[in-house]
Scaffold this motif. Structure first.
Motif, PDB file in Angstrom:
ATOM      1  N   THR A   1      -8.289   1.486  -8.503  1.00  0.00           N
ATOM      2  CA  THR A   1      -7.830   2.828  -8.148  1.00  0.00           C
ATOM      3  C   THR A   1      -9.037   3.647  -7.695  1.00  0.00           C
ATOM      4  O   THR A   1     -10.185   3.338  -8.034  1.00  0.00           O
ATOM      5  CB  THR A   1      -7.170   3.548  -9.341  1.00  0.00           C
TER       6      THR A   1
ATOM      7  N   GLY B   1      -0.382  -2.597  -6.444  1.00  0.00           N
ATOM      8  CA  GLY B   1      -1.078  -1.357  -6.789  1.00  0.00           C
ATOM      9  C   GLY B   1      -0.270  -0.424  -7.660  1.00  0.00           C
ATOM     10  O   GLY B   1       0.912  -0.182  -7.401  1.00  0.00           O
TER      11      GLY B   1
ATOM     12  N   HIS C   1      -1.909  -5.634  -9.549  1.00  0.00           N
ATOM     13  CA  HIS C   1      -3.020  -4.883  -8.972  1.00  0.00           C
ATOM     14  C   HIS C   1      -3.443  -5.449  -7.617  1.00  0.00           C
ATOM     15  O   HIS C   1      -3.910  -4.711  -6.753  1.00  0.00           O
ATOM     16  CB  HIS C   1      -4.219  -4.906  -9.920  1.00  0.00           C
TER      17      HIS C   1
ATOM     18  N   SER D   1       0.837  -1.202   0.000  1.00  0.00           N
ATOM     19  CA  SER D   1       0.000   0.000   0.000  1.00  0.00           C
ATOM     20  C   SER D   1       0.870   1.248   0.000  1.00  0.00           C
ATOM     21  O   SER D   1       2.037   1.223   0.409  1.00  0.00           O
ATOM     22  CB  SER D   1      -0.908   0.028   1.232  1.00  0.00           C
TER      23      SER D   1
END
Length: 221
Positions: free
Chosen positions: A208, A79, A98, A54
């Motif tokens: 997102t 991410g 992702h 993260s």
């Protein structure tokens, strides 16, 4: 008069993000249903690769003065926004995905001969550590931020909800119920706690914030 849906975003959105989107078709309310606090940690042994799942973990590491030490290590991350933040701060990102469930097999296939240091939050799934243990990947872990629930009572009539983490759903449900509202989720992992609560779930095309808001706008067009 045409219908204008009222949407509650369970986190406040940056102005630059809103300016980049056309959200004129909805009325957007915003509240922070969770917050994060950086946790101090003693950076002892650092392995060959660093792993972040993260942006919050990256920000915590940077805020505590470890950027210059750690950005010499190649990075693995979850991410696209985490990847961008790492690269902006000098890291070379060797692999990313992702979702953690997509990154795990990449690491197992390509990095079992390497050692990894994982920087995580206080609330995390066991998916990556379990995959590492099952496949003999040597790793250590530092918990570098804490997720804090901020359960607020919603006093507005809303048509939709935007969720960006399972923790935000947990926080929201402590003070509110979900009935007819459409729930727009940043990804599959976030949507999981809603199963059994509602069937009105729309998952963003990409995990997102922008894509989640766009899914909301597209739904009501």
């Amino acid at each position: 008069m045409s219908f204008i849906p009222t949407i509650l975003s369970t986190r406040k959105i940056q102005v630059t993000t809103l300016e980049a989107l056309d959200i004129q078709g909805v009325k957007l309310l915003q509240e922070d249903y969770i917050s994060t606090e950086h946790l101090t940690f003693d950076l002892s042994k650092v392995n060959e690769y660093v792993l972040f799942t993260s942006q919050n973990a990256v920000k915590s590491v940077i805020s505590q003065g470890y950027r210059e030490v750690l950005n010499k290590k190649p990075a693995l991350c979850v991410g696209i926004k985490t990847k961008e933040l790492l690269e902006e701060n000098g890291w070379e990102v060797k692999a990313w995905a992702h979702y953690a469930k997509e990154l795990a097999p990449i690491i197992v296939q390509n990095y079992t001969d390497n050692t990894i240091t994982f920087f995580s939050g206080s609330i995390r799934r066991d998916l990556l550590p379990d995959a590492f243990r099952a496949n003999g990947v040597v790793f250590n872990e530092f918990t570098v931020y804490q997720t804090v629930l901020n359960p607020l009572k919603n006093e507005h009539k809303i048509d939709g909800l935007c969720f960006y983490s399972p923790s935000a759903i947990e926080s929201y449900l402590q003070q509110n119920s979900i009935t007819t509202e459409v729930c727009f989720c940043i990804g599959d992992t976030t949507a999981e706690p809603l199963k059994g609560v509602t069937q009105n779930i729309v998952i963003a095309k990409q995990p997102t914030v922008e894509a989640t808001l766009q899914a909301c706008v597209d739904y009501y067009k």
